[in-house]
Design an enzyme around this catalytic site. Sequence first.
Site, PDB file in Angstrom:
ATOM      1  N   HIS A  91      -3.271  10.968 -10.704  1.00  0.00           N
ATOM      2  CA  HIS A  91      -4.535  11.557 -11.162  1.00  0.00           C
ATOM      3  C   HIS A  91      -5.744  10.825 -10.577  1.00  0.00           C
ATOM      4  O   HIS A  91      -6.874  11.283 -10.717  1.00  0.00           O
ATOM      5  CB  HIS A  91      -4.600  11.603 -12.694  1.00  0.00           C
ATOM      6  CG  HIS A  91      -4.993  10.318 -13.351  1.00  0.00           C
ATOM      7  ND1 HIS A  91      -5.604  10.277 -14.589  1.00  0.00           N
ATOM      8  CD2 HIS A  91      -4.862   9.012 -12.966  1.00  0.00           C
ATOM      9  CE1 HIS A  91      -5.834   9.017 -14.925  1.00  0.00           C
ATOM     10  NE2 HIS A  91      -5.394   8.235 -13.970  1.00  0.00           N
ATOM     11  N   ASN A  96       0.851  -1.189   0.000  1.00  0.00           N
ATOM     12  CA  ASN A  96       0.000   0.000   0.000  1.00  0.00           C
ATOM     13  C   ASN A  96       0.882   1.233   0.000  1.00  0.00           C
ATOM     14  O   ASN A  96       1.653   1.444   0.946  1.00  0.00           O
ATOM     15  CB  ASN A  96      -0.902  -0.017   1.239  1.00  0.00           C
ATOM     16  CG  ASN A  96      -1.932   1.100   1.237  1.00  0.00           C
ATOM     17  OD1 ASN A  96      -1.668   2.200   0.752  1.00  0.00           O
ATOM     18  ND2 ASN A  96      -3.103   0.831   1.784  1.00  0.00           N
ATOM     19  N   PHE A  97       0.794   2.053  -1.039  1.00  0.00           N
ATOM     20  CA  PHE A  97       1.704   3.200  -1.138  1.00  0.00           C
ATOM     21  C   PHE A  97       1.369   4.332  -0.170  1.00  0.00           C
ATOM     22  O   PHE A  97       2.062   5.340  -0.136  1.00  0.00           O
ATOM     23  CB  PHE A  97       1.843   3.724  -2.565  1.00  0.00           C
ATOM     24  CG  PHE A  97       0.566   4.003  -3.318  1.00  0.00           C
ATOM     25  CD1 PHE A  97      -0.486   4.679  -2.740  1.00  0.00           C
ATOM     26  CD2 PHE A  97       0.444   3.607  -4.646  1.00  0.00           C
ATOM     27  CE1 PHE A  97      -1.639   4.957  -3.450  1.00  0.00           C
ATOM     28  CE2 PHE A  97      -0.708   3.868  -5.373  1.00  0.00           C
ATOM     29  CZ  PHE A  97      -1.754   4.555  -4.771  1.00  0.00           C
TER      30      PHE A  97
END
Length: 357
Positions: free
Chosen positions: A267, A249-250
Amino acid sequence: MDSGLSTPQLPITNMNNEITTDWDKAMNLIMTCVSGHIHSRMFNIVMKLNICDILEDGPKSIKQVSDTIGMDENSCFRLLRYFVAHELFSEDKSNIGTFEKTSISTMFSSKGKLRPMGERYTHDLHYKMFESLPETFANGHSNATKSVGVNHFWELFDLHPQYKDLFNQTMKVYTEAAISNITQSKGIDFSQYDTVVDIGGNHGLLIGNLLEIYPTIKHGINFDLDVVINSSDQTLRYSHPRLTHIPGNFFESVPESDCYIMKFILHDWPTQDCVKILKTISKSMKPNAKIHLFEIIIDPRKGYSKYETYIDILMFQMVNAKERTLDEWKELFELADFKLERVVDDIKTGCMVVSKK
């Protein structure tokens, strides 16, 4: 008395099929934007019934098609005729009622590259999420995902594995379309890096191709959510001896590296979340490490493209995010304590190289 159902004059075109007057342009807008929901629902029928596949092996009479899909002949004829007008199919002029494939319909057949996009963007879930678009603009915030029973778009994957697979396949299409431009760019050289991490790399197609081109890269890492990397369709996963697939998980942590690539990731997120993502990456960046961001850069001076503005609304409605101008990107980098080093001009999708201040 006019019933309101009378037919207005449709667009008039010249010999080159060009729309010539303001009235014609306005009427063309009716046929495209105003009636877009009809196009979407019609295309949904074509996708669900696999009509592009039915015509792949040769021309078919309307009876053959209607028998195959289980639809009455009159309805089937009107469906196919509709898409003849949109150049998806063609009709034999010497044998009216016999339809055949086109090079476009082949792209939407089961073996066609654009099939996942055709299915995903006309999917019932996708359509449902866009019913609340007027409310999104009125409120400045989207609650579209609540209409399909989740709080955030990414939660859809657990509830709807078929949609998750379509999403992954669609991302593969986008990546394939961008790969040749990225790998042939004269403005990027990945040979200087030992380790390259593709953050949000789906099934590793981009990083895998970079490893093929740059033998000097010692280690490539494809980093994405567990639900993506370990999806039900393992045939999508790229295999290479120097490539490792790591779920994670970033927002929490990312692998250490001297180079990161992110293609159409930021985005997907509002600015405050983008800042969190970049700050998470910052903690793992080796000295002098770079991030290569492949993102749309809207340039008002060049004019607005249909693609850029379409993706912007897609992001707004689905994930409360947006496409950005270069100034907006710079503001975001500033908030995350990053600096823009340069814009790579020969990347059509847009590319920025950033580093820590």
